[in-house]
Design a protein around this motif. Structure first.
Motif, short mmCIF file in Angstrom:
data_model
loop_
_atom_site.label_atom_id
_atom_site.label_comp_id
_atom_site.label_asym_id
_atom_site.label_seq_id
_atom_site.Cartn_x
_atom_site.Cartn_y
_atom_site.Cartn_z
N LYS A 1 -17.33 35.46 77.02
CA LYS A 1 -17.12 35.90 77.81
C LYS A 1 -17.19 36.01 79.53
CE LYS A 1 -16.96 41.52 78.31
NZ LYS A 1 -17.26 42.25 77.38
N GLU A 2 -18.75 35.66 79.81
CA GLU A 2 -18.62 35.34 81.26
C GLU A 2 -17.69 33.69 81.31
OE1 GLU A 2 -22.01 35.20 82.70
OE2 GLU A 2 -23.35 36.37 81.30
N ASN A 3 -18.09 32.98 80.08
CA ASN A 3 -17.19 31.64 80.91
C ASN A 3 -15.59 31.93 80.95
OD1 ASN A 3 -16.10 28.99 80.69
ND2 ASN A 3 -16.35 28.99 78.80
N LEU A 4 -14.85 32.83 79.94
CA LEU A 4 -13.46 32.93 79.76
C LEU A 4 -13.10 34.29 81.49
CD1 LEU A 4 -12.75 33.85 76.74
CD2 LEU A 4 -12.28 32.08 78.08
N SER A 5 -14.61 34.64 81.46
CA SER A 5 -14.11 35.95 83.10
C SER A 5 -14.22 35.03 84.26
CB SER A 5 -15.22 36.88 82.92
OG SER A 5 -15.22 37.42 84.43
N ILE A 6 -14.93 33.78 84.41
CA ILE A 6 -14.91 32.45 85.43
C ILE A 6 -13.31 31.84 85.89
CG2 ILE A 6 -16.35 30.57 86.50
CD1 ILE A 6 -18.30 32.05 85.25
N LEU A 7 -13.39 31.94 84.43
CA LEU A 7 -11.76 30.92 83.98
C LEU A 7 -10.87 31.76 84.36
CD1 LEU A 7 -10.81 28.07 83.44
CD2 LEU A 7 -10.62 29.22 81.37
N VAL B 1 -16.37 24.80 91.82
CA VAL B 1 -16.91 25.55 91.57
C VAL B 1 -16.92 25.87 90.71
CG1 VAL B 1 -16.03 28.14 92.08
CG2 VAL B 1 -15.54 26.11 93.80
N TYR B 2 -16.16 25.27 89.28
CA TYR B 2 -16.43 25.87 88.45
C TYR B 2 -17.24 24.56 87.54
CZ TYR B 2 -15.42 26.16 83.03
OH TYR B 2 -14.86 25.94 81.80
N MET B 3 -17.32 23.72 87.63
CA MET B 3 -18.79 22.88 87.76
C MET B 3 -20.01 23.52 87.46
SD MET B 3 -19.75 18.96 89.09
CE MET B 3 -20.17 19.78 89.96
N ALA B 4 -20.10 23.86 88.92
CA ALA B 4 -20.88 24.81 89.37
C ALA B 4 -21.45 26.13 88.79
CB ALA B 4 -21.37 24.86 91.34
N LYS B 5 -20.54 26.82 89.09
CA LYS B 5 -20.55 28.24 87.89
C LYS B 5 -21.09 27.60 86.18
CE LYS B 5 -19.49 31.64 90.95
NZ LYS B 5 -20.01 31.97 90.93
N MET B 6 -20.26 27.44 85.61
CA MET B 6 -20.98 26.63 84.49
C MET B 6 -22.00 25.85 84.11
SD MET B 6 -18.32 28.21 82.82
CE MET B 6 -19.10 27.53 81.06
N ASN B 7 -22.49 25.43 85.56
CA ASN B 7 -24.02 25.07 85.12
C ASN B 7 -24.89 25.85 85.17
OD1 ASN B 7 -23.22 21.80 84.82
ND2 ASN B 7 -23.41 21.54 87.00
N ALA B 8 -24.55 26.74 86.19
CA ALA B 8 -25.39 28.19 86.05
C ALA B 8 -25.32 28.92 85.29
CB ALA B 8 -25.11 28.96 87.19
N LEU B 9 -24.04 28.94 84.18
CA LEU B 9 -24.03 30.02 83.09
C LEU B 9 -24.43 29.43 81.91
CD1 LEU B 9 -22.62 32.41 81.95
CD2 LEU B 9 -20.57 31.12 81.59
N ASP B 10 -24.48 27.99 81.80
CA ASP B 10 -25.50 26.85 80.61
C ASP B 10 -26.47 27.43 81.28
OD1 ASP B 10 -22.74 26.16 80.03
OD2 ASP B 10 -23.39 24.17 80.72
N LYS B 11 -27.25 27.11 82.44
CA LYS B 11 -29.33 27.28 82.41
C LYS B 11 -29.62 29.27 81.92
CE LYS B 11 -29.70 23.64 86.39
NZ LYS B 11 -29.87 23.53 87.58
N LYS B 12 -28.51 30.42 82.06
CA LYS B 12 -28.84 31.18 81.62
C LYS B 12 -28.91 31.57 81.06
CE LYS B 12 -26.37 35.73 82.08
NZ LYS B 12 -25.70 36.80 83.41
N TYR B 13 -28.15 31.09 79.53
CA TYR B 13 -27.91 30.90 78.00
C TYR B 13 -29.07 29.92 77.59
CZ TYR B 13 -24.94 34.76 78.66
OH TYR B 13 -24.35 36.04 78.90
#
Length: 88
Positions: free
Chosen positions: A14-20, A71-83
């Motif tokens: 859900k967060e991934n799709l929101s960022i996208l 920006v997507y790469m940085a956001k997804m790296n942060a999201l991956d770490k979060k989960y």
């Protein structure tokens, strides 16, 4: 990827799709809005000797797209770490 629970998996996507979606809206506004819809207004402004509307249509949207990739790469790296599904 190994999620701890199905709830984490659902929240992650859900967060991934929101960022996208947010990044695609930015890209649409820059490429279609600034390059096509607002070109007459932006052409009144000079940017490096070119009309700004022309610059957005020819190069600006491409530069913005490349920045959005990082920006997507940085956001997804942060999201991956979060989960806890990041690559170490």
């Amino acid at each position: 990827m190994a999620f701890k629970s199905d709830d984490d998996k659902t929240a992650y996507w859900k967060e991934n799709l929101s960022i996208l979606a947010k990044l695609l809206v930015v890209w649409f506004v820059v490429s279609f809005g600034c390059g096509i819809l607002l070109v007459d207004v932006l052409d009144q402004i000079q940017f490096f000797g070119f009309k700004l509307g022309f610059w957005f249509a020819q190069q600006g949207s491409i530069y913005v797209f490349v920045v959005l990739i990082f920006v997507y790469m940085a956001k997804m790296n942060a999201l991956d770490k979060k989960y806890g599904v990041d690559e170490e």
